[in-house]
Design a protein around this motif. Structure first.
Motif, PDB file in Angstrom:
ATOM      1  N   ALA A 158      41.559  28.561  99.328  1.00  0.00           N
ATOM      2  CA  ALA A 158      41.887  29.291 100.553  1.00  0.00           C
ATOM      3  C   ALA A 158      42.458  28.382 101.634  1.00  0.00           C
ATOM      4  O   ALA A 158      42.574  28.801 102.783  1.00  0.00           O
ATOM      5  CB  ALA A 158      40.630  29.991 101.080  1.00  0.00           C
ATOM      6  N   ASP A 159      42.816  27.148 101.289  1.00  0.00           N
ATOM      7  CA  ASP A 159      43.286  26.214 102.302  1.00  0.00           C
ATOM      8  C   ASP A 159      44.513  26.770 103.030  1.00  0.00           C
ATOM      9  O   ASP A 159      45.500  27.136 102.397  1.00  0.00           O
ATOM     10  CB  ASP A 159      43.635  24.868 101.656  1.00  0.00           C
ATOM     11  N   GLY A 160      44.428  26.842 104.348  1.00  0.00           N
ATOM     12  CA  GLY A 160      45.542  27.281 105.164  1.00  0.00           C
ATOM     13  C   GLY A 160      45.579  28.754 105.488  1.00  0.00           C
ATOM     14  O   GLY A 160      46.347  29.170 106.363  1.00  0.00           O
ATOM     15  N   ALA A 161      44.761  29.581 104.818  1.00  0.00           N
ATOM     16  CA  ALA A 161      44.832  31.031 105.027  1.00  0.00           C
ATOM     17  C   ALA A 161      44.431  31.420 106.450  1.00  0.00           C
ATOM     18  O   ALA A 161      45.129  32.204 107.114  1.00  0.00           O
ATOM     19  CB  ALA A 161      43.942  31.744 104.011  1.00  0.00           C
ATOM     20  N   PRO A 202      47.748  32.266  98.324  1.00  0.00           N
ATOM     21  CA  PRO A 202      48.456  33.456  98.809  1.00  0.00           C
ATOM     22  C   PRO A 202      47.558  34.682  98.943  1.00  0.00           C
ATOM     23  O   PRO A 202      47.665  35.428  99.917  1.00  0.00           O
ATOM     24  CB  PRO A 202      49.538  33.666  97.733  1.00  0.00           C
ATOM     25  N   ARG A 203      46.666  34.889  97.971  1.00  0.00           N
ATOM     26  CA  ARG A 203      45.756  36.035  98.063  1.00  0.00           C
ATOM     27  C   ARG A 203      44.910  35.966  99.331  1.00  0.00           C
ATOM     28  O   ARG A 203      44.723  36.967 100.042  1.00  0.00           O
ATOM     29  CB  ARG A 203      44.835  36.092  96.842  1.00  0.00           C
ATOM     30  N   GLU A 204      44.397  34.762  99.627  1.00  0.00           N
ATOM     31  CA  GLU A 204      43.556  34.600 100.818  1.00  0.00           C
ATOM     32  C   GLU A 204      44.363  34.796 102.103  1.00  0.00           C
ATOM     33  O   GLU A 204      43.869  35.362 103.078  1.00  0.00           O
ATOM     34  CB  GLU A 204      42.890  33.225 100.808  1.00  0.00           C
ATOM     35  N   ALA A 205      45.597  34.336 102.101  1.00  0.00           N
ATOM     36  CA  ALA A 205      46.444  34.542 103.281  1.00  0.00           C
ATOM     37  C   ALA A 205      46.672  36.038 103.522  1.00  0.00           C
ATOM     38  O   ALA A 205      46.597  36.515 104.667  1.00  0.00           O
ATOM     39  CB  ALA A 205      47.779  33.818 103.100  1.00  0.00           C
ATOM     40  N   ILE A 206      46.937  36.771 102.440  1.00  0.00           N
ATOM     41  CA  ILE A 206      47.117  38.220 102.560  1.00  0.00           C
ATOM     42  C   ILE A 206      45.827  38.871 103.052  1.00  0.00           C
ATOM     43  O   ILE A 206      45.838  39.743 103.940  1.00  0.00           O
ATOM     44  CB  ILE A 206      47.561  38.820 101.209  1.00  0.00           C
ATOM     45  N   ALA A 207      44.680  38.450 102.487  1.00  0.00           N
ATOM     46  CA  ALA A 207      43.384  39.012 102.885  1.00  0.00           C
ATOM     47  C   ALA A 207      43.081  38.756 104.361  1.00  0.00           C
ATOM     48  O   ALA A 207      42.406  39.563 105.017  1.00  0.00           O
ATOM     49  CB  ALA A 207      42.274  38.427 102.010  1.00  0.00           C
ATOM     50  N   HIS A 208      43.577  37.643 104.888  1.00  0.00           N
ATOM     51  CA  HIS A 208      43.384  37.322 106.313  1.00  0.00           C
ATOM     52  C   HIS A 208      44.380  38.068 107.213  1.00  0.00           C
ATOM     53  O   HIS A 208      44.346  37.898 108.433  1.00  0.00           O
ATOM     54  CB  HIS A 208      43.547  35.814 106.540  1.00  0.00           C
ATOM     55  N   GLY A 209      45.255  38.866 106.628  1.00  0.00           N
ATOM     56  CA  GLY A 209      46.244  39.590 107.421  1.00  0.00           C
ATOM     57  C   GLY A 209      47.340  38.691 107.959  1.00  0.00           C
ATOM     58  O   GLY A 209      47.959  38.990 108.984  1.00  0.00           O
ATOM     59  N   ALA A 210      47.615  37.585 107.242  1.00  0.00           N
ATOM     60  CA  ALA A 210      48.567  36.593 107.751  1.00  0.00           C
ATOM     61  C   ALA A 210      49.999  36.849 107.320  1.00  0.00           C
ATOM     62  O   ALA A 210      50.919  36.214 107.843  1.00  0.00           O
ATOM     63  CB  ALA A 210      48.141  35.197 107.290  1.00  0.00           C
TER      64      ALA A 210
END
Length: 366
Positions: A299-302, A329-337
């Motif tokens: 999740a680095d950067g999300a 990428p999945r974590e970035a999407i999950a964070h609404g980024a």
């Protein structure tokens, strides 16, 4: 049916084979099902045992690891973790292996191998676990794999939309990546025109490898690609890669953006960390930033990418189908980024289109 990750170790060193087997077999979720001292033996074992992951040395008798990897990825794509050496030659060959489809690599020490591999045991098994769930693709038959082979992308590769025209020098593009990222970053950079804004990149990679990575990209791209140096001004038409084993972020010096490279502590277990780079984008660049999150585990950067979005950045995230590992990428999407979730091949054209559309309405700092 065993749920363990089944691994074949291929290395011409009996010591390394023994050490890797021991490290793998200590894990509850994996087992070393066979070892081989050269690719010819390995080929038969792979056919017979159909492993989940292969660890592969580069320099072996009869056929070097690169030739073997090329044949394997053309005929029987299998997740491979390369066991590399911390030398300039080792870095060059490792990057070639990643280009051919190896999922990741472990850089073994040149001396004190027994102790060194034990110290790296957590990294080794983590990378085997990632490889076991990675998406590997069949290598095209025309893709060269010999010692003199070069990338199929020539330096003259045209940009998807020509020159960008007038752009604010305040714009900065931020890119973060991990497993599978070396090829993903290349796919984007080779398609960017020479008048692109400054690009800052964190790819999870150890010291000793980012110099070769930057040089390899620089020979393929219309922009200049280099390792970042502390204090240097970030210029349009340049891409700056975080040196392995350091932290890298964007700073200010008067009216200019500059690179900050330091010996900061690991963040999210990474050094360099995407979180560190993206946080500086949120704090200093705001709506003049564009960010791209590429393939990688974890999740680095999300969270920091979401901070960038909240500060006005426009963000692209690689889609699952084109990722080697759809973690970051999945974590970035999950964070609404994410503003756009795109296949890898679509990111560079979308970035160029976004930059061009903003060329006549740039945001200037006060």
């Amino acid at each position: 049916m065993s749920s363990k990750i089944r691994v074949i170790v291929v290395d011409d060193s009996a010591l390394v084979r023994s050490l890797l087997s021991e490290i793998i077999n200590r894990q509850a979720d994996m087992e070393c099902v066979a070892t081989a001292n050269d690719p010819l033996v390995a080929r038969e074992l792979i056919r017979e045992l159909d492993p989940d992951v292969i660890t592969l040395d580069v320099e072996m008798p009869h056929m070097d690891g690169i030739d073997f990897l090329g044949r394997l990825m053309r005929l029987r794509p299998t997740p491979v973790v390369m066991i590399s050496t911390l030398t300039e030659r080792g870095a060059e060959v490792t990057l070639r292996a990643l280009e051919l489809g190896a999922v990741d690599f472990v850089a073994k020490p040149r001396v004190g191998i027994a102790g060194g591999l034990q110290e790296l045991s957590h990294q080794i098994v983590d990378k085997i676990r990632v490889a076991a769930v990675a998406q590997v693709r069949r290598l095209p038959r025309e893709h060269p794999s010999g010692p003199g082979a070069t990338s199929s992308l020539a330096p003259s590769t045209p940009s998807p939309a020509g020159l960008l025209g007038r752009l604010s020098t305040e714009k900065i593009v931020f890119i973060g990546a991990s497993t599978g990222g070396t090829e993903a970053i290349k796919e984007i950079l080779v398609h960017l025109p020479p008048d692109s804004p400054a690009i800052v990149i964190t790819q999870h990679m150890p010291a000793g490898f980012t110099t070769s990575f930057a040089a390899r990209l620089n020979g393929l791209c219309q922009i200049r690609v280099k390792e970042a140096s502390n204090g240097e001004r970030l210029l349009p038409g340049h891409a700056y890669i975080a040196p392995g084993g350091t932290q890298f972020h964007v700073g200010r010096s008067g009216a200019n953006y500059v690179a900050v490279v330091d010996d900061g502590a690991p963040v999210n277990r990474h050094k360099p960390s995407v979180e560190v780079l993206f946080k500086s984008g949120a704090a200093l660049v705001g709506r003049n930033a564009l960010a791209i999150m590429l393939t990688g585990m974890g999740a680095d950067g999300a969270a920091a990418m979401r901070e960038m979005k909240d500060a006005g950045s426009y963000n692209f995230v690689q889609d699952e189908a084109s990722c080697v590992v759809f973690g970051m990428p999945r974590e970035a999407i999950a964070h609404g980024a994410a503003d756009e979730v795109l296949a890898l091949h679509a990111i560079a054209p979308a970035l160029v289109a976004r930059l061009r559309s903003s060329g006549d309405r740039v945001h200037h700092r006060i």
